[in-house]
Write an enzyme that holds these catalytic residues in place. Structure first.
Site, PDB file in Angstrom:
ATOM      1  N   SER A   1       0.805  -1.161  -0.130  1.00  0.00           N
ATOM      2  CA  SER A   1       0.031  -0.006  -0.050  1.00  0.00           C
ATOM      3  C   SER A   1       0.832   1.248  -0.037  1.00  0.00           C
ATOM      4  O   SER A   1       1.844   1.314   0.414  1.00  0.00           O
ATOM      5  CB  SER A   1      -0.786   0.024   1.384  1.00  0.00           C
ATOM      6  OG  SER A   1      -1.572   1.138   1.581  1.00  0.00           O
TER       7      SER A   1
ATOM      8  N   TYR B   1      -2.734  -1.887  10.319  1.00  0.00           N
ATOM      9  CA  TYR B   1      -2.350  -2.033   8.796  1.00  0.00           C
ATOM     10  C   TYR B   1      -1.316  -1.484   8.218  1.00  0.00           C
ATOM     11  O   TYR B   1      -0.618  -2.075   7.572  1.00  0.00           O
ATOM     12  CB  TYR B   1      -3.808  -1.237   8.097  1.00  0.00           C
ATOM     13  CG  TYR B   1      -3.919  -1.467   6.646  1.00  0.00           C
ATOM     14  CD1 TYR B   1      -4.623  -2.420   6.084  1.00  0.00           C
ATOM     15  CD2 TYR B   1      -3.530  -0.148   5.723  1.00  0.00           C
ATOM     16  CE1 TYR B   1      -4.665  -2.637   4.592  1.00  0.00           C
ATOM     17  CE2 TYR B   1      -3.761  -0.400   4.386  1.00  0.00           C
ATOM     18  CZ  TYR B   1      -4.082  -1.550   3.953  1.00  0.00           C
ATOM     19  OH  TYR B   1      -4.194  -1.585   2.442  1.00  0.00           O
TER      20      TYR B   1
ATOM     21  N   LYS C   1       1.840  -3.474   6.047  1.00  0.00           N
ATOM     22  CA  LYS C   1       1.951  -2.941   4.593  1.00  0.00           C
ATOM     23  C   LYS C   1       3.452  -2.761   4.856  1.00  0.00           C
ATOM     24  O   LYS C   1       4.303  -2.886   3.634  1.00  0.00           O
ATOM     25  CB  LYS C   1       1.255  -1.838   4.353  1.00  0.00           C
ATOM     26  CG  LYS C   1      -0.222  -2.297   4.097  1.00  0.00           C
ATOM     27  CD  LYS C   1      -0.424  -3.634   3.042  1.00  0.00           C
ATOM     28  CE  LYS C   1      -1.958  -3.944   2.839  1.00  0.00           C
ATOM     29  NZ  LYS C   1      -1.841  -5.182   2.048  1.00  0.00           N
TER      30      LYS C   1
HETATM   31  P1  NAI Z   1     -11.449  -5.811  -1.314  1.00  0.00           P
HETATM   32  O1  NAI Z   1     -12.067  -5.874   0.452  1.00  0.00           O
HETATM   33  O2  NAI Z   1     -12.305  -5.365  -2.280  1.00  0.00           O
HETATM   34  O3  NAI Z   1     -10.903  -7.210  -1.656  1.00  0.00           O
HETATM   35  C1  NAI Z   1      -9.864  -7.861  -0.696  1.00  0.00           C
HETATM   36  C2  NAI Z   1     -10.215  -9.469  -0.598  1.00  0.00           C
HETATM   37  O4  NAI Z   1      -9.371 -10.296   0.024  1.00  0.00           O
HETATM   38  C3  NAI Z   1     -11.767  -9.648  -0.505  1.00  0.00           C
HETATM   39  O5  NAI Z   1     -12.297 -10.453  -1.338  1.00  0.00           O
HETATM   40  C4  NAI Z   1     -11.823 -10.423   0.880  1.00  0.00           C
HETATM   41  O6  NAI Z   1     -12.992 -11.373   1.006  1.00  0.00           O
HETATM   42  C5  NAI Z   1     -10.351 -11.067   0.667  1.00  0.00           C
HETATM   43  N1  NAI Z   1      -9.714 -11.629   2.079  1.00  0.00           N
HETATM   44  C6  NAI Z   1      -9.988 -11.130   3.285  1.00  0.00           C
HETATM   45  N2  NAI Z   1      -9.286 -11.966   4.220  1.00  0.00           N
HETATM   46  C7  NAI Z   1      -8.934 -13.071   3.609  1.00  0.00           C
HETATM   47  C8  NAI Z   1      -8.422 -14.198   3.983  1.00  0.00           C
HETATM   48  N3  NAI Z   1      -7.944 -14.517   5.379  1.00  0.00           N
HETATM   49  N4  NAI Z   1      -8.070 -15.363   3.141  1.00  0.00           N
HETATM   50  C9  NAI Z   1      -8.318 -14.936   1.597  1.00  0.00           C
HETATM   51  N5  NAI Z   1      -8.908 -13.529   1.299  1.00  0.00           N
HETATM   52  C10 NAI Z   1      -9.549 -12.948   2.269  1.00  0.00           C
HETATM   53  O7  NAI Z   1     -10.436  -4.700  -0.980  1.00  0.00           O
HETATM   54  P2  NAI Z   1      -8.938  -4.367  -2.130  1.00  0.00           P
HETATM   55  O8  NAI Z   1      -8.861  -3.047  -1.888  1.00  0.00           O
HETATM   56  O9  NAI Z   1      -9.346  -4.945  -3.464  1.00  0.00           O
HETATM   57  O10 NAI Z   1      -7.834  -5.028  -1.444  1.00  0.00           O
HETATM   58  C11 NAI Z   1      -6.873  -5.785  -1.923  1.00  0.00           C
HETATM   59  C12 NAI Z   1      -5.576  -5.494  -1.646  1.00  0.00           C
HETATM   60  O11 NAI Z   1      -5.247  -3.968  -1.991  1.00  0.00           O
HETATM   61  C13 NAI Z   1      -5.285  -5.559   0.077  1.00  0.00           C
HETATM   62  O12 NAI Z   1      -4.023  -5.925   0.264  1.00  0.00           O
HETATM   63  C14 NAI Z   1      -5.328  -3.967   0.326  1.00  0.00           C
HETATM   64  O13 NAI Z   1      -4.704  -3.904   1.611  1.00  0.00           O
HETATM   65  C15 NAI Z   1      -4.620  -3.334  -0.623  1.00  0.00           C
HETATM   66  N6  NAI Z   1      -4.847  -1.948  -0.981  1.00  0.00           N
HETATM   67  C16 NAI Z   1      -6.021  -1.539  -1.122  1.00  0.00           C
HETATM   68  C17 NAI Z   1      -6.094  -0.024  -1.207  1.00  0.00           C
HETATM   69  C18 NAI Z   1      -7.560   0.649  -1.348  1.00  0.00           C
HETATM   70  O14 NAI Z   1      -7.454   1.826  -1.577  1.00  0.00           O
HETATM   71  N7  NAI Z   1      -8.498  -0.246  -1.883  1.00  0.00           N
HETATM   72  C19 NAI Z   1      -4.820   0.519  -1.251  1.00  0.00           C
HETATM   73  C20 NAI Z   1      -3.956   0.127  -0.754  1.00  0.00           C
HETATM   74  C21 NAI Z   1      -3.776  -1.285  -0.725  1.00  0.00           C
END
Ligand code: NAI
Length: 296
Positions: A144, A156, A160
């Site tokens: 991130s 968090y 990261k």
């Molecule tokens: P999101 O919530 O839309 O998708 C994350 C997915 O990870 C979800 O489908 C969730 O069910 C899954 N997940 C959660 N716990 C889990 C586990 N124990 N095992 C397997 N899957 C699991 O969120 P997003 O934003 O798509 O997140 C993807 C990555 O991007 C994450 O690592 C997040 O920290 C990172 N990120 C997101 C940002 C944003 O602005 N959306 C900014 C910076 C980083």
């Protein structure tokens, strides 16, 4: 790694947001795609979307915080398609907000388990087979902007930062081993996803004991913040396009919002060099606190 067509990709956190966009994009590139996520219903929908692109897909319900579960994912992948070429350790949760002294062991176990150990498990489960296969490959770990910046206390952000450093270490280790596998760290800024309401997938045994009023207040604030992310964030498909480009160019740091973070990186490094206190601004916290203030 220039050729993706016909090759195999694994994406964790593939049921939503960035992971779903990655899986769909890899499918469009003609890859065979393995989608892994803890949210089974949403995972099936995402797998349906990827297979509509004409790709062969496999959906594997997975808890990345569990080594056994990620080992089972690797076994299912190899059994169905073979050793993967691209592995995206992307699943992540946003955790809780507030001063560090108010955090609980459950908060730490949940967020460290998914965000940090989830990436470690992906490396342990897939990289040895990828090295042994001797083919080209690429590991993309999702960190991130908060994995590069400084700012308020945040479990968090701690995880990261660890993912950024872990991936730098992986890059060095792969080169020292003479491997043809490379690595990148994805550092997104504000993306239109459901990250803020990640508590929807928090395991029951790692939940804090809260009364009904507290739960409802947190729910309301998180939903409002999610709305802000969905309205103001970059579309996840654009992030997926950047990842595909970075794999093709073998670029290590993938920054979706350089304008949001590069000054922060510079200011933080200058403070270290000058022996100054940590600079105050944190882009992610600023965005999130603004969202909570405006909506909450
Ligand atoms: P999101 O919530 O839309 O998708 C994350 C997915 O990870 C979800 O489908 C969730 O069910 C899954 N997940 C959660 N716990 C889990 C586990 N124990 N095992 C397997 N899957 C699991 O969120 P997003 O934003 O798509 O997140 C993807 C990555 O991007 C994450 O690592 C997040 O920290 C990172 N990120 C997101 C940002 C944003 O602005 N959306 C900014 C910076 C980083």
């Amino acid at each position: 790694m220039h050729q993706l067509e016909g090759r195999i990709a694994v994406v964790s956190g593939a049921a939503s947001g960035i992971g779903r966009a990655l899986a769909t994009r890899f499918a469009t590139e003609g890859m065979r795609v393995v989608l892994a996520d803890i949210e089974a219903g949403a995972l099936d929908e995402a797998a349906g979307e990827a297979s509509e692109r004409g790709a062969e897909v496999l959906a594997v319900p997975t808890d990345v915080a569990s080594r056994r579960s990620v080992d089972a994912l690797a076994a299912a992948t190899i059994d169905r398609f073979g050793v993967p070429h691209v592995v995206c350790n992307n699943a992540g949760v946003s955790g809780t907000f507030g001063p560090l002294w108010e955090t609980t062991d459950n908060d730490w176990d949940w967020v460290l388990g998914v965000n940090l150990k989830g990436v470690v498990h992906g490396i342990q489960a897939f990289v040895p087979a990828m090295i042994e296969a001797g083919h080209e490959g690429h590991v993309v770990n999702t960190s991130s902007v908060l994995g590069l910046s400084t700012g308020a206390g945040s479990i968090y952000a701690v995880t990261k930062h660890a993912v950024t450093r872990l991936t730098e270490g992986l890059w060095h280790d792969l080169r020292s081993a003479g491997s043809s596998i490379s690595a990148s760290v994805l550092c997104p800024g504000l993306i239109a996803t459901r990250i803020v309401t990640a508590g929807r997938n928090r395991p029951d045994h790692l939940r804090n004991e809260l009364n009904e009023a507290e739960v409802s207040e947190i729910d309301q604030r998180m939903r409002a913040a999610e709305q802000f992310f969905l309205e103001s964030g970059m579309p996840p498909a654009e992030v997926a396009a950047m990842v595909v480009e970075a794999i093709g160019e073998d670029r290590f740091y993938i920054l979706t919002h350089p304008e949001m973070i590069l000054d922060q990186v510079r200011t933080r490094m200058e403070a270290i060099l000058e022996g100054a206190p940590p600079p105050p601004e944190d882009p992610g916290d600023t965005l999130l606190s603004r969202a909570l203030r405006e909506r909450g």
